[in-house]
Structures are given as structure tokens and as C-alpha cells.
Design an enzyme around this catalytic site. Structure first.
Site, PDB file in Angstrom:
ATOM      1  N   HIS A  11       0.845  -1.203   0.000  1.00 25.11           N
ATOM      2  CA  HIS A  11       0.000   0.000   0.000  1.00 25.11           C
ATOM      3  C   HIS A  11       0.875   1.246   0.000  1.00 25.11           C
ATOM      4  O   HIS A  11       1.992   1.263   0.531  1.00 25.11           O
ATOM      5  CB  HIS A  11      -0.957   0.021   1.203  1.00 25.11           C
ATOM      6  N   HIS A  16       1.229   5.165   1.095  1.00 32.03           N
ATOM      7  CA  HIS A  16       0.775   6.256   1.968  1.00 32.03           C
ATOM      8  C   HIS A  16       0.953   7.578   1.218  1.00 32.03           C
ATOM      9  O   HIS A  16       2.043   7.861   0.695  1.00 32.03           O
ATOM     10  CB  HIS A  16       1.614   6.318   3.247  1.00 32.03           C
TER      11      HIS A  16
END
Length: 445
Positions: A432, A434
Site C-alpha cells: 500500500h 501512503h
């Protein structure tokens, strides 16, 4: 008669490795070029150093493992003079593992063409698919290629692409054997669909990650799904009557599709063995030809010899291929539940591939996480390969769009972070991105 002809014209496969022999694109690295040329040189020296029976084409050893053979007509180039490889009317440069070449070989076998009419020679005789000599015949460096050695009204000396070669031979030897129905619209529809939508992505079944993207597909999973979809589409073009795709008579469609179905039947179960690799009607047709048609039975054995003995047992080709020998066995995460909408999240962006939502423990006034909906092995960034290029690019593009959204609290710039592993501070093992902003961020560390 056909059976007698087939037994006298045996074709097998080289003892050398066939890594990437199908679909080997000219854009491959210099190292690959050197390797292929070295193999070709080694084969040439080996043939000149040992006594091999004078039989043209390929032969199969007693163990069923095919070996390169030579003939009194085949003379290699030297620094003093360059003799022709063959005095036949045509030379077909092909190897038995080539499903596209098998379309042409089916025509040769059915029409029982002699070696004087068409002689089959390995591209390794020219130094391999990447050699200058072979590229002069087939600019894409793909099998098969045909040299026309006799005078022809067209003035053409070389042909590449299996459909072009097949239709040339059908016209040249129209009076011999079956016609293969070159003008049958059903046959032409299947051939065209096969060539445009199947062979262009068949590499997803056997090529390493470094060779992606395949056609229009950035990852193996989507390419395999498309391949299976096209098989079902072709099934819809089949005739409901007769042994062959177009009825009671063999057609060019059978010659084109059957070899590719050998690939599909053998390779698709390596990725998913929970269902039949071929749709029901195609599977019945395939089994019928493999069992009851001597030509297609021969084609089946030619291709399978190499797939099993060289690609599988010797080179372990699928051991390192994603979704075959390598799979995502890591447990699911909270992100899977967010994607499935089982856990609520403040979603700020979503499409077919990615999902972006606000971090529940923000480390900045604006803090958004961007994830791939399908983890596809990306538990962390270090697991990335060329097959992940597209989705990683999508994550960054989505991140850039989010960082430009002032309504989410972003201002003049943002910080993009991907944590990896324990040392990198990764908490959820589903890669993922950020995206942090909304104020001037301090230095890293």
C-alpha cells in the site's frame, strides 16, 4: 497411406534447451542473443564432429527424446564457400515444439509432401532465432519461416507467419491431398480469431515474468483469463456436426487450433486444476483428433515430447512462474475486508484496479492509503516483478491525483511512502502507498 508416410517422416525435438524458443522477440537482451548464437554454434560443431545418419528433418531416439539429425544435402557455411542447406524446393525452418509451425506440418503430413518438395530444418542450423541469417527470413525472429528455393511467379524467396506459409502451400499443392477448405468462412473465422486473440497472448502460459506485458495484458492472471475467454468464443464458431471444426472434412482451422489446444490442455491446469482446461465441445473435438486422426496424433506427440522432456523435466520451466509454481499463500488482511466492503472505510477513490481510503490513524492532516484491490502476491514491495509494473504504476498515478485534491486537505506537495517488511515499519502485508500532506513535513528519519 498417411500412417505409412508419417512413420517414414518422423519429427522430434532437439536435445538442446528450448527456453523461450516460442515467441522469442528481437527486443530480448544482448545476453540472450549471445546465448542463442552460442547454442547454434555449439550445435553446428557437434553435428560436424559426430557421425549422424543422413536423414533430413528431425528424428526421435529410442527413449522418445528427439535429437537433431543431418542429411547429405545439409552443408554448413565455411570461410571459403557457402553451400546451400538443402536442394529441396522449399525449406521449412521449424521445431517440433512450435504450435504455429505445427499448423504447417499438419498440411505437409496430410498431403504427404516429400522432402524434395518441403524439407524441415531447425532454425539452429542458421544460428538460432536471433541470428542475422534467420532474421533475414523471419524479421520478428519467430517460427516458422519458409524459403522458396525454386522459381516462383511471385518472385518471393522467403515467407514468414504460419498462416501465410500454410495458404501458400495449400495453393502450391492444391491437387494433392485434402484442400483444407481455404475458402470456408467458418474455417477462416476460426483461424483469424485464433491468430489475433489466442497466439498473441499464449505466452502467459509459459513465459517468465520478465517477458511481460503479454499483448494487451499487464499481468499473468488477466492474460490467462482472456485466453480462456477466447477459447470459449472459438467454441461458439464450431460446427455441430462431424469430426472436425467445420464438419466432416479437415480444415485449416483444425490445423491452426489443435496445436494451440495442446498447449492449453497441458499448461492451464498448472495454474488452475479445478476445471477442464478446454470448453466442453472443444475438449471433445480435441480428444477425438488426438485419438482417432493419425496426423494430429503425430502433432500431439511432437509437441508433448518437448514440453515434457525439455521444458518440464529438464528445465523445470513452471517452478518459478507466478500462479503455477509460485503462488500467494499468505493469509488475507484487513485490506481484503475493506475491498469486499465487509469493513467500513472512508473511500476517496476507486476503480477496477485500486482502492484509496483515509487512514484511520493519520500521521498528517491529510493521509490516504492506496492499495491494489487484488494483492496478486504483493504482500510487500520486495515481491514485485515485471508482472506488477502496471498495478504499481496505477498506485502512483492514483497517489498523484489524490495529492492534487485540495478538498482532501492536500496543499503544495505530498509525501509518498511505501513501507516494506518489519524493518520498514510495514503493518499490513498487502502492499500500500501512503499519501501524506496538508502541512510542511519534516525530514525523514
Amino acid at each position: 497411406m498417411v500412417e505409412k508416410y508419417l512413420s517414414s517422416r518422423v519429427m522430434g525435438c532437439d536435445v538442446i534447451s528450448f527456453d523461450d524458443i516460442i515467441g522469442h522477440h528481437p527486443s530480448s537482451s544482448t545476453k540472450e542473443d549471445s546465448t542463442m548464437k552460442s547454442i547454434g554454434l555449439f550445435t553446428t560443431l557437434l553435428l560436424s564432429a559426430i557421425d549422424i545418419p543422413n536423414v533430413s528433418g528431425f528424428s526421435t531416439s529410442r527413449r522418445g527424446i528427439a535429437t537433431v539429425t543431418t542429411t547429405s544435402k545439409l552443408t554448413m557455411s565455411s570461410s571459403e564457400a557457402e553451400a546451400p542447406l538443402s536442394n529441396s524446393d522449399h525449406i521449412l525452418f521449424d521445431m517440433p515444439v512450435s504450435n504455429n509451425g505445427a499448423r504447417v506440418r499438419a498440411i505437409l503430413y496430410y498431403k504427404q509432401l516429400s522432402q524434395q518438395q518441403v524439407e524441415i530444418i531447425s532454425p539452429m542450423k542458421l544460428g538460432g532465432l536471433k541470428s542475422d541469417d534467420f532474421l533475414a527470413l523471419s524479421p520478428q525472429g519467430l517460427m516458422p519461416a519458409l524459403t522458396i528455393q525454386k522459381e516462383h511467379d511471385s518472385g518471393m524467396k522467403h515467407l514468414s507467419e504460419s498462416d501465410t506459409i500454410a495458404r501458400y502451400l495449400l495453393a502450391e499443392y492444391a491437387a494433392v491431398g485434402p484442400s483444407f477448405q481455404p475458402d470456408n468462412p467458418r474455417s477462416n473465422q476460426i483461424c483469424r480469431w485464433h491468430d489475433v486473440y489466442l497466439t498473441t497472448i499464449q505466452g502467459c502460459l509459459y513465459k517468465p515474468a520478465s517477458r511481460f506485458p503479454i499483448g494487451d495484458y499487464a499481468d499473468r492472471k488477466s492474460a490467462i483469463s482472456a485466453f480462456q475467454k477466447q477459447l470459449k468464443t472459438i467454441e461458439g464458431f464450431m460446427s455441430d456436426d462431424g469430426m472436425y471444426l467445420c464438419g466432416d472434412e479437415v480444415s485449416l482451422a483444425d490445423a491452426a487450433l489443435f496445436p494451440t489446444c495442446i498447449f492449453a490442455n497441458y499448461m492451464l491446469p498448472k495454474f488452475d486444476d479445478s476445471q477442464s482446461p478446454l470448453p466442453p465441445k472443444l475438449n471433445t473435438w480435441f480428444d477425438n483428433l488426438r485419438t482417432n486422426d493419425s496426423v494430429f496424433s503425430k502433432i500431439y506427440n511432437e509437441i508433448m515430447d518437448t514440453l515434457v522432456t525439455s521444458w518440464e523435466e529438464k528445465n523445470h520451466r513452471w517452478d518459478s512462474i507466478w500462479l503455477a509454481g509460485q503462488r500467494d499463500d499468505a493469509p488475507g488482511t484487513i485490506f481484503d475486508k475493506i475491498v469486499a466492503k465487509e469493513i467500513p472505510a472512508t473511500i476517496v477513490k476507486e476503480d477496477e484496479h485500486i482502492l484509496a481510503f483515509k487512514d484511520i490513524s493519520p500521521q498528517a492532516p491529510a493521509h490516504v492509503l492506496v492499495i491494489p484491490k487484488d494483492r496478486n502476491g504483493l504482500t510487500n514491495l520486495r515481491k514485485a516483478s515485471a508482472e506488477h509494473t502496471d498495478i504499481l504504476g496505477r498506485l502512483l498515478v492514483a497517489g498523484a491525483e489524490i495529492a492534487n485534491d485540495t478538498e482532501l486537505g492536500f496543499g503544495d506537495g505530498a509525501r509518498f511512502v511505501i513501507n516494506d517488511g518489519d524493518d520498514g515499519g510495514q503493518e499490513v502485508y498487502h502492499v500500500h502507498l501512503h499519501v501524506l500532506g496538508g502541512r510542511k513535513l519534516g525530514p525523514m528519519g
